[in-house]
Design a protein around this motif. Structure first.
Motif, PDB file in Angstrom:
ATOM      1  N   ASN B 225       0.808  -1.217   0.000  1.00 50.15           N
ATOM      2  CA  ASN B 225       0.000   0.000   0.000  1.00 50.15           C
ATOM      3  C   ASN B 225       0.845   1.273   0.000  1.00 50.15           C
ATOM      4  N   ARG B 226       2.149   1.148  -0.114  1.00 53.51           N
ATOM      5  CA  ARG B 226       3.049   2.310  -0.204  1.00 53.51           C
ATOM      6  C   ARG B 226       3.789   2.316  -1.525  1.00 53.51           C
ATOM      7  N   SER B 231      -0.594   4.320 -10.818  1.00 47.18           N
ATOM      8  CA  SER B 231      -1.778   4.895 -10.178  1.00 47.18           C
ATOM      9  C   SER B 231      -3.038   4.113 -10.519  1.00 47.18           C
ATOM     10  N   SER B 300      -0.756  10.025   7.801  1.00 46.26           N
ATOM     11  CA  SER B 300      -1.603   9.748   6.634  1.00 46.26           C
ATOM     12  C   SER B 300      -1.514  10.895   5.628  1.00 46.26           C
ATOM     13  N   SER B 301      -1.372  12.119   6.127  1.00 41.83           N
ATOM     14  CA  SER B 301      -1.172  13.261   5.225  1.00 41.83           C
ATOM     15  C   SER B 301       0.151  13.101   4.477  1.00 41.83           C
ATOM     16  N   LYS B 303       1.623  10.333   3.748  1.00 40.54           N
ATOM     17  CA  LYS B 303       1.461   9.267   2.744  1.00 40.54           C
ATOM     18  C   LYS B 303       0.751   9.809   1.501  1.00 40.54           C
ATOM     19  N   ARG B 304      -0.288  10.611   1.710  1.00 37.86           N
ATOM     20  CA  ARG B 304      -1.009  11.149   0.546  1.00 37.86           C
ATOM     21  C   ARG B 304      -0.134  12.091  -0.271  1.00 37.86           C
ATOM     22  N   MET B 307       2.294   9.909  -2.185  1.00 35.87           N
ATOM     23  CA  MET B 307       1.640   9.266  -3.331  1.00 35.87           C
ATOM     24  C   MET B 307       1.362  10.273  -4.449  1.00 35.87           C
ATOM     25  N   ALA B 308       1.048  11.515  -4.108  1.00 36.54           N
ATOM     26  CA  ALA B 308       0.836  12.538  -5.150  1.00 36.54           C
ATOM     27  C   ALA B 308       2.118  12.755  -5.944  1.00 36.54           C
ATOM     28  N   ALA B 336      -1.643  17.685  -3.868  1.00 40.31           N
ATOM     29  CA  ALA B 336      -2.131  16.586  -3.027  1.00 40.31           C
ATOM     30  C   ALA B 336      -3.365  16.980  -2.228  1.00 40.31           C
ATOM     31  N   GLU B 338      -3.352  18.257   0.638  1.00 38.40           N
ATOM     32  CA  GLU B 338      -3.039  18.188   2.070  1.00 38.40           C
ATOM     33  C   GLU B 338      -2.447  19.513   2.536  1.00 38.40           C
TER      34      GLU B 338
END
Lengths: 411, 411
Positions: B225-226, B231, B300-301, B303-304, B307-308, B336, B338
């Protein structure tokens, strides 16, 4: 700097671009980054011009975006200065100084306050934009402004664009004809909630700033916010709408929606025209792709599903390969995270429904779909089968050209 | 079918793969899609084997995923059957019949109930998987199962993979050594919340199903999941963990977290090893990219944001072009959605901090960064400057190879 790029096969020609009463404009070559081509564009607006703006949702916007957001509070515009080749983004204090100096210089020329000057920049991020070169070019540029400068302006704001983009519409307000004319630039880093995309629209209508802002928001939501080239959201996206009030129609009140119904319809059409021109010039684009989603649980759900399809690299590369790979469309519907039921889903390409109710349509004949995939304009339809929500979005295919352009942009 | 692809330059060799007590496995060529190579893999597990599973978040999953989700409720496994070349996704009633027939055939061979048989398929979507060919291959395949079949199994589940993927770790439970061995496949349609990615892990530890499920969830969150290749989230993602209970260690209670601490650590390491092998074989990948985000408002921010960056086509094409284009990283942070503040943001590539506090670092010397960009492994660090949230994610670059593979996959 971008290499010489082949012109997009999806190019459209500039339409006739008549003057807009109350707007004079022109371009100059300031040598900011490009050599031997115009890279600064200026517009001057008649006193009394109102303004509306919509900007990027990116949390790291450029200094010009910050400037415009503040200036917009004054609701009045007298000038617009745009440069190409340097985005003036992530340039710290120097970037702020550049926008302040540019606005001051333009304001002195047009006889306004600096906050009546609007600014936009596109190009490379993180390099200081030397305002001396920019401001030095302004007096001669201002002296040469003319009413018939729209085509030059459309060309002057291009960066990786391969063709200039403009559109014109006529609308009636209280029975009087008004003109709406817009230019745009954008090619990559084009994603919803705008794009590396600049769009400047002027009208000779007289519309209070609050009503103008409402018109622009609605128009952008149905156009630029429904298009994507590569899912990347620029730091510089800017759409500005200027209303010079020179058309001579009866007064429009701030809240008079019905008087603006035709104006809104024509503005919507103009903005969609420009947004699709941007997608047609998407970096490396060979095909324009329309994704129409219906049967979703809501319109916003349909839009998110449409964008998941339009942003899927696997869908976009399949289209580039002229492969009617509806399995990847099913995948993209499922990854959107929106309510969807595999066994109620239907997919059509080019009007042929090929997948229904969880499987391939019986006796599916791929022939017309294969033919459709060879064309320049690809139509994808998806019926989620759950509700009445619908939305249409647009994208382009993902090709070797995109990699060529973006793997070597700065070199 | 995929053309012969050049082997990824990021390939790693198979490690030594010893038997796992209680597991016998093997492969067969059923001619489902590929010719002249194994395309069916089977494992048989000793009676008493517990099982855990994590599946795709895609809302249009394949029939095998539906089957496994239901079968998992029984907490017991006696067999696994996997095929390559056809995903059995969006195949309607025929797809359900295929999984039912396959499970029944395997169950008869191993002497279990059908719901103790687990299934997975990858490959093309929307084509019926003919279960006759599959079930016809099973008796001979079952008769030839052996303890030393792990390398063959890793090869038998490949589709567009250019190298087989496996990893092995040892862990101690109550002082007794246990083995954890896993194989994986995956190359494209690889995105968070998993991938077109299958991963099968077996251990000789004896762990109750609920505890095993908890271990697997934690391990997948920190590994598969990382990671992202493109995408896109597959309809078939499956990670299964089987525990045969043959290692002979003292009993582990369902809630005994501390007894499983080393097992968890080693399982985490094994899953990350396999996840990174999948990224190393990302379609067209030439570089492995690590994105470490710190200073976000929460993990979690972070991680987002990571991922962006990892999913940005512009960041990934810049890396393919060996261009240290940190401006695009700033863009990706901002898109993102965030919390982020341009003026507190710092960006490093290859350990060199090049952008700080809203601008380029004074006296920034690009030389070491240019050198780093030429390597196979690219390190990006981003400090958001707002809090203590951090996360590391991995991706690969976006190259012409990706377009080649995905523009012609079905042809």
């Amino acid at each position: 700097m971008a290499k010489d790029l082949p012109v997009s096969p999806l190019k459209v020609e500039l339409p006739p671009l008549p003057p807009v009463k109350g707007v004079r404009l022109g371009v100059a070559a300031a040598g900011l980054r490009y050599q031997g081509r115009p890279d600064v564009m200026m517009m001057e607006f008649a006193p009394g011009t109102t303004v509306a703006g919509v900007f990027t949702s990116n949390k790291c916007p450029g200094a010009p975006v910050d400037w415009c957001r503040t200036a917009l509070k004054g609701e009045a515009a007298r000038a617009l200065v745009v440069n190409a080749g340097n985005a003036n983004v992530f340039t710290g204090r120097a970037g702020v100084e550049t926008v302040e100096a540019t606005a001051a210089a333009a304001a002195a020329l047009v006889g306004s306050t600096p906050t009546e000057v609007f600014l936009a920049s596109t190009g490379v991020i993180g390099q200081v934009l030397p305002h001396e070169k920019l401001t030095a070019a302004l007096p001669a540029l201002h002296g040469a402004l003319k009413e018939n400068g729209w085509a030059d302006a459309a060309r002057g704001i291009m960066t990786t664009d391969t063709f200039p983009k403009a559109a014109m519409r006529k609308a009636a307000i209280h029975g009087t004809e008004v003109t709406i004319l817009g230019i745009a630039k954008g090619s990559g880093m084009v994603a919803p909630d705008m794009a590396t995309m600049l769009c400047f629209v002027a009208t000779d209508a007289a519309i209070p700033a609050a009503a103008l802002q409402s018109c622009l928001r609605q128009g952008v939501e149905a156009s630029f916010n429904r298009t994507t080239v590569d899912s990347d959201t620029s730091t510089s996206d800017t759409v500005l709408l200027f209303a010079t009030g020179q058309a001579g129609h009866d007064k429009v009140s701030a809240l008079s929606g019905s008087a603006l119904a035709d104006f809104q319809a024509q503005l919507d059409a103009l903005l969609l025209d420009l947004a699709l021109q941007v997608v047609r010039d998407g970096e490396g684009a060979q095909k324009l792709v329309k994704v129409a989603v219906k049967g979703a649980v809501s319109d916003s759900s349909a839009k998110r599903i449409g964008m998941a399809i339009a942003n899927s690299p696997l869908v976009k590369t399949a289209i580039a390969g002229e492969d009617a790979n509806w399995g990847r469309i099913v995948m993209a519907v499922g990854k959107a995270g929106e309510p969807a039921d595999r066994d109620r889903l239907s997919v059509a390409i080019g009007g042929t429904w090929m997948a229904r109710e969880g499987g391939v349509v019986e006796g599916y004949d791929e022939t017309p779909v294969v033919e459709h995939m060879k064309g320049r304009e690809i139509d994808i339809e998806v019926d989620i089968g759950l509700g009445k929500g619908e939305a249409t979005v647009w994208t382009c295919d993902l090709t070797h050209g995109y990699i060529d352009i973006n793997g070597s942009y700065r070199s």
